[in-house]
Design an enzyme around this catalytic site. Structure first.
Site, PDB file in Angstrom:
ATOM      1  N   ASP A 146       0.857  -1.185   0.000  1.00  0.00           N
ATOM      2  CA  ASP A 146       0.000   0.000   0.000  1.00  0.00           C
ATOM      3  C   ASP A 146       0.897   1.241   0.000  1.00  0.00           C
ATOM      4  OD1 ASP A 146       1.051   0.128   2.507  1.00  0.00           O
ATOM      5  OD2 ASP A 146      -0.849   0.098   3.571  1.00  0.00           O
ATOM      6  N   CYS A 177     -12.820 -29.536   5.069  1.00  0.00           N
ATOM      7  CA  CYS A 177     -11.618 -28.753   4.800  1.00  0.00           C
ATOM      8  C   CYS A 177     -10.401 -29.672   4.768  1.00  0.00           C
ATOM      9  CB  CYS A 177     -11.450 -27.682   5.878  1.00  0.00           C
ATOM     10  SG  CYS A 177      -9.970 -26.687   5.660  1.00  0.00           S
ATOM     11  N   HIS A 236      -5.920 -22.412   8.865  1.00  0.00           N
ATOM     12  CA  HIS A 236      -7.278 -22.784   8.445  1.00  0.00           C
ATOM     13  C   HIS A 236      -7.998 -21.607   7.773  1.00  0.00           C
ATOM     14  CE1 HIS A 236     -11.302 -24.332   8.225  1.00  0.00           C
ATOM     15  NE2 HIS A 236     -11.690 -23.177   8.745  1.00  0.00           N
TER      16      HIS A 236
END
Lengths: 398, 408
Positions: free
Chosen positions: A101, A314, A344
């Protein structure tokens, strides 16, 4: 297409498929360090590291591009060391793409005493409270050149989304002037891309004007900024919709600071290609895991004897090995819990974006969106803004 | 579980092997070894995924009850034991009462109960309660409950109490061990107490030595915790040697605590077989990386790593700097070398001192992750070297040179 006489530009964007119903699209954005599949979620690694994860783990998670913050890296370790090591890629040993940024947003949000003038953003030095430092467009680009990310952002004049009146227009016009200064200060046009930032607050006329001004410049992609800062969702999606309508089809569009799953899906439908947000990694540190129906706060006592993984479906290294019960027992106490939840949550974001891309390719994006929303809102109590935003691009929620 | 001594010499430095572990029948662990330190069932900063990048092989891990007691009911109802609950099922799990990195708070034990300091505060365990926890956890090996709240300054009265209490706890623990279906085939360890009092040590050892223990823990030498690394061999040599003389030679001996590397070698020399990993953990927590020589044939290389490349401020050189470098030190700000050029760990192969220094000063979690990877790797190699030196019959030379090297 390929001209051997000319060196390859530092960004080429190839659209692979466009949704026939909505504005969603999928493509490949080829950068010096990586060919990035879009739409893409970019996790935030503020200080040259992504919250405790090794670069190897990020690659396994299929992260293709991550963010660094110019304000933080510019003050510590600073541009001199960045030059010495040959940029942030080398410093953190990350081989894929990076985006930085401009540093302006942090100055305005972190430093109460920032003052914005035509020259730049003036603020009190965080280390030496008596001296003032000026971040000009030129200075921002100089630091970002030293950091060496594949995509760098122009310094923009950010106003609070709730600001009204002439200040919004001033900021919008100044942002265009600062873009021109950034472009002329840019030292590495062959290896780094400057993205301008569409401003204009919540005023449709100003935002459209900003987008029109910026698209006249010779750039390879655009960001939509100044949103996701406390405005209503109703105003938010309209500004995104309006911006993507004006921005050119053949260049990537980056919506800054957006990362909630439902926002990602809606904004993909509105034609956005890139997103970043600290949310998935920040919420991990507080013991929260992202799932298709929302999030689990593993600190809660209900997980004490819950021997299921976070998400049965997952395939991340956390869900393959650890139970909610164990995560509950260490959440916010051991750094390992933070690492496991970060893994995760990033896997969750990556999988979501992969599903978006695949559904667009298969011309099944509207069905994907409908299904996604019905899982997230099983009672079908969809927020009005989501219904309206999707409806604006011809996707109806039943 | 069986312990087989491989080396000819049964008293001084020994080479051995743990085999026939009920839950992990195919594994063998060579001694001298150390048990990796864990907290809350997790190796600090290291997830299973990262552990695989340090060592692909199963390892031995110490799990203190003090930091896992809060999960007792969850593990019991899970019914598959602690090893699986904490996601480390492939590894040898050894339960200890106290956390050797945290240390033992003094003055909280009585004749029927031992205090452990959990994250929810102090908890008292009597022998029955402790054995309930062991039945739930079902570790591959575990200590009997013991009162180890003694050190070199403990008087005769206190050390006698420690011995008596431990001996009463032992009776209950052994009784429960023998009658427990899930525990009777696990290894239970006797704990020898007695502070620095030779006659108390004798009493304790004699009471313990004829029980069917897999091995013995020599406990109560110090209050453990970070101060342990400042203890010199001369402070403990006599008491350990005398204690060992009362113990059978065919059972393994463990001493806990974050002893400095020189003391570890001396303890190996005295015939201690096993240690714990609190040392690399404590070094990591203070932002340092181990650089002491952990190889047999590269003293010069290793030592040169500790020579500051720039002028170092006097105050930054700590007592421990012969073993480690302090990555918090500003001198590493732009040092683009790895922690150690000769090290083959992921941290040294992929990252620089400057990057670790940056991560530590920015308080980023990856800093301690990278240090822990290196420090565990370094300590593992250290123990590999110890075993090789004994195996190749060059132990005395190695031991002597290591000490000389420290004095340089």
């Amino acid at each position: 297409m390929c001209n051997s006489e000319m060196s390859t530009p530092p960004l080429t964007f190839k659209l692979l498929a466009t949704c026939k119903v909505s504005k969603a699209r999928t493509g490949i954005m080829t950068l010096p360090h990586h060919a990035v599949d879009t739409p893409v979620f970019m996790p935030v690694g503020t200080q040259g590291t992504l919250k405790g994860l090794l670069p190897q783990q990020l690659e396994r998670l299929d992260c293709q591009i991550i963010l660094g913050n110019t304000y933080h890296l510019g003050t510590r370790p600073g541009p001199e060391l960045m030059k010495k090591v040959g940029g942030l890629h080398n410093f953190m040993n990350w081989k894929r793409a990076l985006l930085t940024d401009s540093g302006g947003f942090q100055m305005v949000s972190l430093l109460k005493l920032a003052e914005i003038t035509e020259e730049g953003v003036k603020f009190q030095s965080p280390y030496d409270k008596t001296s003032e430092v000026m971040l000009s467009p030129e200075h921002s680009i100089e630091i970002q050149n030293a950091i060496g990310a594949d995509i760098i952002m122009q310094l923009d004049d950010v106003v609070k989304t709730t600001t009204v009146g002439p200040r919004v227009e001033e900021a919008m016009n100044r942002t265009t002037r600062w873009l021109d200064r950034c472009l002329s200060a840019h030292k590495n046009p062959n290896s780094q891309n400057i993205f301008p930032i569409v401003q204009g607050g919540l005023d449709p006329k100003l935002r459209a004007e900003s987008a029109r001004q910026l698209t006249k410049r010779n750039v390879r992609g655009f960001a939509i900024g100044g949103l996701s800062g406390g405005e209503s969702k109703d105003e938010f999606w309209k500004m995104v919709h309006l911006s993507t309508d004006i921005l050119p089809e053949d260049k990537p569009r980056y919506l800054m600071g957006v990362g909630f799953a439902s926002d990602l899906v809606v904004c993909c439908a509105l034609g956005v290609d890139m997103f970043d947000c600290v949310f998935p990694t920040r919420t991990a540190r507080f013991g929260c895991a992202l799932i298709a129906t929302g999030q689990l706060n593993l600190k809660q006592q209900v997980y004490y004897k819950d021997y299921r993984p976070i998400d049965e479906e997952c395939s991340c290294s956390t869900c393959k090995r650890y139970t909610r019960a164990y995560l509950h027992s260490i959440a916010t106490h051991e750094t390992v819990a933070c690492h496991l939840l970060t893994v995760h949550n990033i896997a969750f974001q990556m999988k979501l974006m992969r599903s978006v891309r695949e559904s667009i390719k298969a011309q099944k994006f509207p069905e994907f969106v409908q299904n996604f929303m019905s899982v997230l809102y099983p009672e079908k109590n969809y927020p009005t803004w989501i219904v309206d935003a999707l409806s604006a691009v011809n996707i109806q929620l039943k | 579980m069986k312990f087989v001594l491989c080396s000819a010499s049964k008293c001084s430095r020994r080479l051995g092997k743990i085999i026939d572990i009920q839950r992990l029948p195919d594994l063998a662990f060579e001694t001298p070894l150390f048990f990796l330190h864990s907290k809350g069932g997790a190796i600090p900063h290291i997830t299973h995924e990262v552990l695989q990048m340090i060592s692909g092989k199963p390892i031995s891990i110490q799990v203190p009850v003090a930091s896992t007691l809060h999960s007792e009911d969850a593990v019991r109802d899970f019914k598959k034991g602690l090893a699986e609950f904490i996601g480390l099922a492939e590894n040898l799990i050894y339960c200890t009462v106290q956390d050797s990195a945290a240390g033992v708070a003094s003055g909280f034990n009585d004749k029927s109960k031992v205090s452990v300091f959990t994250r929810k505060g102090r908890r008292e365990l009597d022998a029955e309660r402790y054995m309930n926890v062991m039945e739930a956890f079902c570790p591959d090996m575990y200590q009997v409950l013991h009162d180890g709240d003694t050190d070199a300054n403990s008087g005769k009265k206190r050390v006698t109490k420690a011995v008596d209490r431990t001996s009463r706890f032992t009776e209950v623990c052994l009784q429960r061990h023998k009658s427990s279906e899930v525990l009777q085939n696990k290894a239970i360890l006797g704990v020898i107490e007695g502070g620095h009092n030779i006659s108390a040590r004798e009493t304790s050892a004699k009471e313990m030595r004829d029980h069917p223990f897999a091995g013995f823990v020599i406990d109560g030498l110090c209050k453990q915790g970070p101060e342990t690394e400042n203890i010199q061999t001369s402070d403990i040599k006599e008491i350990i040697e005398k204690t060992l003389a009362f113990l059978p030679t065919d059972k393994f001996r463990i001493i806990h605590g974050c002893w400095n590397p020189e003391v570890i070698l001396d303890l190996v020399d005295m015939g201690i077989d096993m240690f714990d990993g609190s040392y690399p953990f404590i070094v990591t927590e203070r932002g340092a990386a181990l650089t002491f020589c952990n190889q047999i044939d590269s003293y010069t290389d290793c030592h040169s790593l500790n020579t500051p490349s720039k002028e170092t401020e006097e105050e930054n050189i700590s007592e421990c700097s012969i073993y480690e470098i302090d990555l918090n030190n500003k001198m590493y700000f732009d040092d683009l070398q790895p922690v150690s050029k000769t090290c083959s760990c992921l941290t040294c192969k992929e990252h620089t001192r400057a990057y670790i220094h940056h991560l530590l000063s920015a308080k980023e979690l990856l800093g301690t992750v990278l240090l822990m990877i290196h420090n565990i790797h370094h300590y593992m190699e250290f123990f590999q070297t110890i075993r090789r030196a004994i195996k190749d019959d060059i132990w005395e030379d190695f031991h002597k040179k290591f000490k000389q090297n420290l004095k340089k």
